[in-house]
Design a protein around this motif. Structure first.
Motif, short mmCIF file in Angstrom:
data_model
loop_
_atom_site.label_atom_id
_atom_site.label_comp_id
_atom_site.label_asym_id
_atom_site.label_seq_id
_atom_site.Cartn_x
_atom_site.Cartn_y
_atom_site.Cartn_z
N ASP A 95 0.83 -1.21 0.00
CA ASP A 95 0.00 0.00 0.00
C ASP A 95 0.86 1.25 0.00
N ILE A 96 1.95 1.22 0.78
CA ILE A 96 2.87 2.37 0.85
C ILE A 96 3.60 2.52 -0.48
N LEU A 97 4.04 1.41 -1.03
CA LEU A 97 4.72 1.43 -2.33
C LEU A 97 3.80 2.01 -3.40
N GLY A 98 2.52 1.60 -3.35
CA GLY A 98 1.56 2.10 -4.33
C GLY A 98 1.33 3.60 -4.20
N ALA A 99 1.27 4.10 -2.96
CA ALA A 99 1.08 5.54 -2.74
C ALA A 99 2.26 6.34 -3.26
N THR A 138 4.50 5.35 -5.71
CA THR A 138 4.77 5.18 -7.14
C THR A 138 3.56 5.49 -8.00
N GLY A 139 2.41 5.75 -7.38
CA GLY A 139 1.19 6.06 -8.14
C GLY A 139 1.24 7.46 -8.72
N ALA A 140 0.10 7.87 -9.28
CA ALA A 140 0.03 9.16 -9.97
C ALA A 140 0.38 10.33 -9.05
N SER A 141 -0.08 10.26 -7.79
CA SER A 141 0.18 11.38 -6.87
C SER A 141 1.61 11.36 -6.34
N GLY A 142 2.20 10.17 -6.19
CA GLY A 142 3.57 10.07 -5.68
C GLY A 142 4.61 10.32 -6.74
N GLY A 143 4.48 9.58 -7.84
CA GLY A 143 5.35 9.81 -8.99
C GLY A 143 6.76 9.29 -8.87
N LEU A 144 7.08 8.50 -7.83
CA LEU A 144 8.43 7.96 -7.68
C LEU A 144 8.59 6.67 -8.48
N GLN A 145 9.83 6.37 -8.82
CA GLN A 145 10.15 5.09 -9.42
C GLN A 145 10.42 4.06 -8.33
N ALA A 146 10.20 2.79 -8.62
CA ALA A 146 10.44 1.74 -7.62
C ALA A 146 11.87 1.78 -7.10
N GLY A 147 12.82 2.16 -7.98
CA GLY A 147 14.23 2.24 -7.58
C GLY A 147 14.54 3.35 -6.61
N ASP A 148 13.60 4.31 -6.44
CA ASP A 148 13.80 5.40 -5.48
C ASP A 148 13.48 4.96 -4.05
N ILE A 149 12.86 3.80 -3.91
CA ILE A 149 12.35 3.35 -2.61
C ILE A 149 13.15 2.15 -2.13
N GLY A 150 13.59 2.21 -0.88
CA GLY A 150 14.39 1.13 -0.30
C GLY A 150 13.57 0.27 0.64
N LYS A 151 14.16 -0.10 1.76
CA LYS A 151 13.51 -0.99 2.72
C LYS A 151 12.27 -0.34 3.34
N ILE A 152 11.24 -1.16 3.56
CA ILE A 152 10.05 -0.73 4.28
C ILE A 152 9.95 -1.60 5.53
N GLU A 153 10.17 -0.99 6.70
CA GLU A 153 10.13 -1.71 7.98
C GLU A 153 8.83 -1.37 8.68
N MET A 154 7.94 -2.35 8.79
CA MET A 154 6.61 -2.08 9.32
C MET A 154 6.46 -2.64 10.73
N TYR A 155 5.94 -1.81 11.64
CA TYR A 155 5.64 -2.20 13.01
C TYR A 155 4.14 -2.08 13.24
N ASP A 156 3.70 -2.29 14.46
CA ASP A 156 2.25 -2.28 14.71
C ASP A 156 1.61 -0.92 14.46
N THR A 157 2.25 0.15 14.92
CA THR A 157 1.61 1.47 14.85
C THR A 157 2.41 2.50 14.05
N TYR A 158 3.52 2.11 13.45
CA TYR A 158 4.30 3.03 12.63
C TYR A 158 5.15 2.25 11.64
N THR A 159 5.66 2.96 10.64
CA THR A 159 6.43 2.32 9.57
C THR A 159 7.59 3.22 9.17
N TYR A 160 8.77 2.60 8.92
CA TYR A 160 9.92 3.33 8.39
C TYR A 160 10.08 2.98 6.91
N VAL A 161 10.28 4.01 6.08
CA VAL A 161 10.44 3.80 4.65
C VAL A 161 11.71 4.52 4.20
N ALA A 162 12.60 3.81 3.51
CA ALA A 162 13.82 4.41 2.99
C ALA A 162 13.56 4.98 1.60
#
Length: 465
Positions: A406-410, A412-436
């Motif tokens: 869901d985060i990747l989609g947000a 890389t989608g039309a509103s985000g506009g990033l390429q998949a290569g711009d995004i690194g690790k996604i560390e997900m916890y119960d109430t928060y998430t870290y995205v590189a």
């Protein structure tokens, strides 16, 4: 190509083989090659293997293969000596099992969720649990955790469980488990206590031990003479001469960690630190920053660094000489993992010479002892100051019913506009998430997430340091 040590030679589910291929595992490590076929056959295994050998995947792939995904009861229990190792193993379960729809997992440890929160998760139906002996036994004794359908139990790093005094909990737990089960035991050493545990709870176990030569760490071990007053300066010279994508600097005390962090801050180095006084949430933040490339240097004490699993770590520096030979082996085992090469540098004072000889005798390896080159007048090299990634923290996690996709989609989608290569690790916890996010795209990603939504929900987003 279908070779005998290729994962494709195993009779694994297509979903598992696809993930293995995506993760770039071209061939099995020696411990995997020897143990996976035995475990797939349902036999008990007692395995001896060092850090970085790939033994976690060796016991997880057979568990995931044999899992009845439609059965919402606990089928596999993995017991670890520390919370850190349990969290690390759980991350591997989720990574390897990401192609299995409906897979439900849980960490049963102290310091995170409360027992009540874990009970609510268990009631929803969990197939694989990873945890520490005390919390698992507590939940089972209060009838919040039901072990009747467990088919496989794994005791990971069994020798450390004895060192940490968990033998009573282990014995009580084993009594609660079904008699007809597969029991898997992995240990760095086959001590008498470990062998006694195997004899007591395993049935005709297959002994799997990797010869030192087959699994030798690909580490270049170097020492530089350095008296106490020169150590900080010599550390900077080491970093100038040994270029790497990331580095752990080990210290014996929290005060030394803090002193070095002050020095790195003056030099504007991309550094963060880990010591025993950090709260769990801060620890998770630090590890996210280091693992995803937002901090290139991690300054850490030994207690804080227990159970760390860092991919592609190229350089380890022993700023303080380790107090025990076993500590040295643990430190340098952070690099040169799973067949990759690494460098381990030790700053050596005259009083540590006898300890160095002791380590050489234990490991059977000789240290290189070159002279330390001249100091670059410009301080640290630019590479140690510029992190390739920045980290965003999103105020939503698993409890908000969002997934990494869901985060990747947000983003890389039309509103985000990033390429998949711009995004690194996604560390997900119960109430928060870290995205590189790649450094040059971090502000754009920040603004697009703040102005948009993730799975129709609005979240707070900030850059973390």
């Amino acid at each position: 190509m279908n070779t005998t040590n290729s994962f494709s030679a195993l009779n694994l589910k297509p979903e598992l083989l696809t993930v293995v291929e995506e993760l770039g595992f071209s061939s099995m490590t020696p411990i995997q090659e020897k143990s996976i076929p035995v475990l797939l056959a349902g036999k008990d295994v007692i395995g001896q293997s060092k850090t970085g050998s790939g033994k976690t995947a060796a016991f997880l792939l057979p568990i995931l293969q044999q899992l009845e995904i439609n059965q919402k009861t606990l089928q596999a229990l993995i017991i670890c000596p520390t919370r850190e190792l349990a969290i690390q193993v759980l991350a591997e379960v989720r990574k390897l099992g990401r192609g299995l729809p409906g897979l439900q997992t849980i960490a049963l440890t102290g310091g995170g969720q409360t027992g009540r929160e874990q009970q609510l998760e268990l009631e929803k139906g969990v197939q694989i649990a990873v945890g520490t002996p005390g919390r698992i036994l507590d939940l089972a004794s209060k009838e919040r955790l039901f072990l009747d359908d467990v088919k496989t139990v794994v005791l990971d790093e069994a020798d450390k469980m004895f060192d940490m005094g968990f033998i009573v909990e282990i014995k009580n737990l084993m009594r609660e488990l079904p008699v007809n089960r597969q029991t898997v035991l992995f240990s760095a050493t086959f001590t008498d206590a470990v062998l006694d545990l195997s004899k007591r709870y395993q049935k005709n176990p297959q002994k799997v031990s990797i010869e030192e030569g087959a699994e030798a760490l690909q580490i270049e071990e170097v020492t530089y003479d350095s008296e106490e007053k020169d150590k900080a300066g010599n550390l900077m010279r080491v970093l100038q001469q040994h270029q790497a994508e990331s580095c752990i600097v080990f210290c014996n005390t929290k005060n030394t960690v803090n002193d070095l962090m002050t020095k790195f801050a003056e030099l504007k180095a991309s550094a963060t630190c880990l010591h025993g006084d950090l709260e769990q949430k801060d620890r998770e933040r630090v590890m996210a920053l280091f693992k995803n490339g937002s901090a290139k240097i991690l300054v850490a004490t030994d207690v804080a660094a227990r159970g760390l699993d860092i991919e592609n770590l190229e350089l380890v520096v022993n700023y303080d000489f380790p107090l025990q030979p076993e500590t040295y082996v643990h430190r340098v085992g952070r690099t040169g993992r799973a067949g990759k090469s690494g460098v381990a540098v030790t700053l050596l004072s005259a009083r540590d010479t006898l300890k160095l000889i002791e380590i050489e005798n234990i490991t059977g390896r000789k240290f290189q002892k070159p002279n330390l080159g001249f100091k670059n007048q410009f301080g640290l090299n630019w590479e140690w100051k510029q992190a390739p990634m920045q980290t965003l923290m999103i105020s939503g996690g698993r409890k908000n019913k969002i997934r990494p996709g869901d985060i990747l989609g947000a983003l890389t989608g039309a509103s985000g506009g990033l390429q998949a290569g711009d995004i690194g690790k996604i560390e997900m916890y119960d109430t928060y998430t870290y995205v590189a996010i790649r450094t040059d795209q971090a502000n754009h990603a920040l603004n697009s997430l703040r102005n948009g939504k993730i799975k129709a929900q609005k979240f707070q987003v900030k850059i973390v340091k």
